[in-house]
Design an enzyme around this catalytic site. Structure first.
Site, PDB file in Angstrom:
ATOM      1  N   GLU A  52       1.329  -1.338   0.236  1.00 51.55           N
ATOM      2  CA  GLU A  52       0.313   0.165  -0.142  1.00 51.55           C
ATOM      3  C   GLU A  52       0.857   1.214  -0.117  1.00 51.55           C
ATOM      4  O   GLU A  52       0.173   2.557  -0.578  1.00 51.55           O
ATOM      5  CB  GLU A  52      -1.001  -0.275   1.122  1.00 51.55           C
ATOM      6  CG  GLU A  52      -1.768   1.274   1.676  1.00 51.55           C
ATOM      7  CD  GLU A  52      -2.334   1.151   2.597  1.00 51.55           C
ATOM      8  OE1 GLU A  52      -2.558   0.729   3.623  1.00 51.55           O
ATOM      9  OE2 GLU A  52      -3.329   2.179   3.493  1.00 51.55           O
ATOM     10  N   GLU A 177     -10.081   5.045  -0.246  1.00 50.66           N
ATOM     11  CA  GLU A 177      -9.334   3.743   0.102  1.00 50.66           C
ATOM     12  C   GLU A 177      -9.325   3.299  -1.377  1.00 50.66           C
ATOM     13  O   GLU A 177     -10.279   3.350  -1.923  1.00 50.66           O
ATOM     14  CB  GLU A 177     -10.299   3.141   0.571  1.00 50.66           C
ATOM     15  CG  GLU A 177      -9.811   3.610   2.532  1.00 50.66           C
ATOM     16  CD  GLU A 177      -9.109   2.591   3.002  1.00 50.66           C
ATOM     17  OE1 GLU A 177      -8.403   2.133   1.792  1.00 50.66           O
ATOM     18  OE2 GLU A 177      -8.904   3.355   4.140  1.00 50.66           O
TER      19      GLU A 177
HETATM   20 ZN   LIG Z   1      -4.050   2.812   4.921  1.00 50.09          ZN
END
Ligand SMILES: [Zn+2]
Length: 219
Positions: A52, A177
């Site tokens: 990520e 997200e």
């Molecule tokens: Zn995160």
């Protein structure tokens, strides 16, 4: 992946952005792109090992690059420009110090359910004079990810995340997200560099397009 990705032509998106840039006024807006995680904090790790912290940095760097290329660039700052860990409070302190017009935090999702996919946009669940603008921008971004990139919309959600809670009193703030690293399709999708450009462009384009309505009035 075919199902998720529409045939997006990066060139067409870029052309569209140039037209919008041409209509911008000289009133330069200041934006913070908060690049999630970093350093020893990798954030979520994809089923293919993709991390990520790297994905969000790539997207943020694309936003910077595209902004610099534009005729009328915005004043954009990142909370990190390399693989370093910055505390959450330092990220929000920077926002306060720079008196930004918008704060956008970039993250990727992870779920135990391998079928979970799509994009979530979060707004602080606290109330401030900027809540309405933040919520409105959240819907615009969700819409752009869905229509321009073919991402499934999981909706605009409200949460008590620290970076949102500590910024919403100063400017509209959002947390994105950007897809699920636990989903095979989306994790593989992130191995393609075009996605970083497309996501960066969709974010930048939405900011430019919607600024006149939520920028600090008279600033
Ligand atoms: Zn995160």
């Amino acid at each position: 992946m075919k199902k998720m990705l529409k045939n997006v032509s990066f060139v067409i998106l870029l052309l569209k952005m140039c037209i919008i840039f041409g209509q911008e006024t000289a009133n330069q807006k200041r934006i913070i792109i908060d690049v999630g995680h970093g350093g020893k904090d990798s954030g979520a790790i994809g089923i293919n090992g993709i991390q990520e912290k790297d994905i969000v940095l790539n997207v943020a760097l694309e936003i910077l690059k595209l902004n610099e290329k534009s005729e009328n660039p915005m004043d954009i700052y990142l909370t990190r420009y390399s693989d370093t860990l910055i505390s959450l409070s330092d990220r929000t302190k920077l926002n306060k110090a720079l008196k930004t017009d918008v704060f956008i935090s970039l993250h990727c999702n992870h779920s135990n359910n391998p079928n979970a996919r799509g994009i979530e946009v979060y707004v602080a669940n606290a109330t401030s004079q900027y809540s309405k603008d933040a919520t409105w921008l959240a819907f615009q971004l969700q819409d752009a990810f869905n229509k321009e990139l073919g991402f499934e919309s999981r909706g605009v959600k409200f949460a008590n995340f620290q970076v949102l809670r500590e910024t919403i009193d100063y400017c509209p703030s959002l947390l994105l997200e950007l897809g699920f690293l636990s989903n095979v399709d989306e994790a593989v999708y992130y191995q393609k560099s075009e996605l970083y450009q497309s996501l960066g462009l969709a974010i930048l384009e939405s900011l430019i397009k919607n600024f006149s309505s939520y920028g600090r009035v008279g600033n």
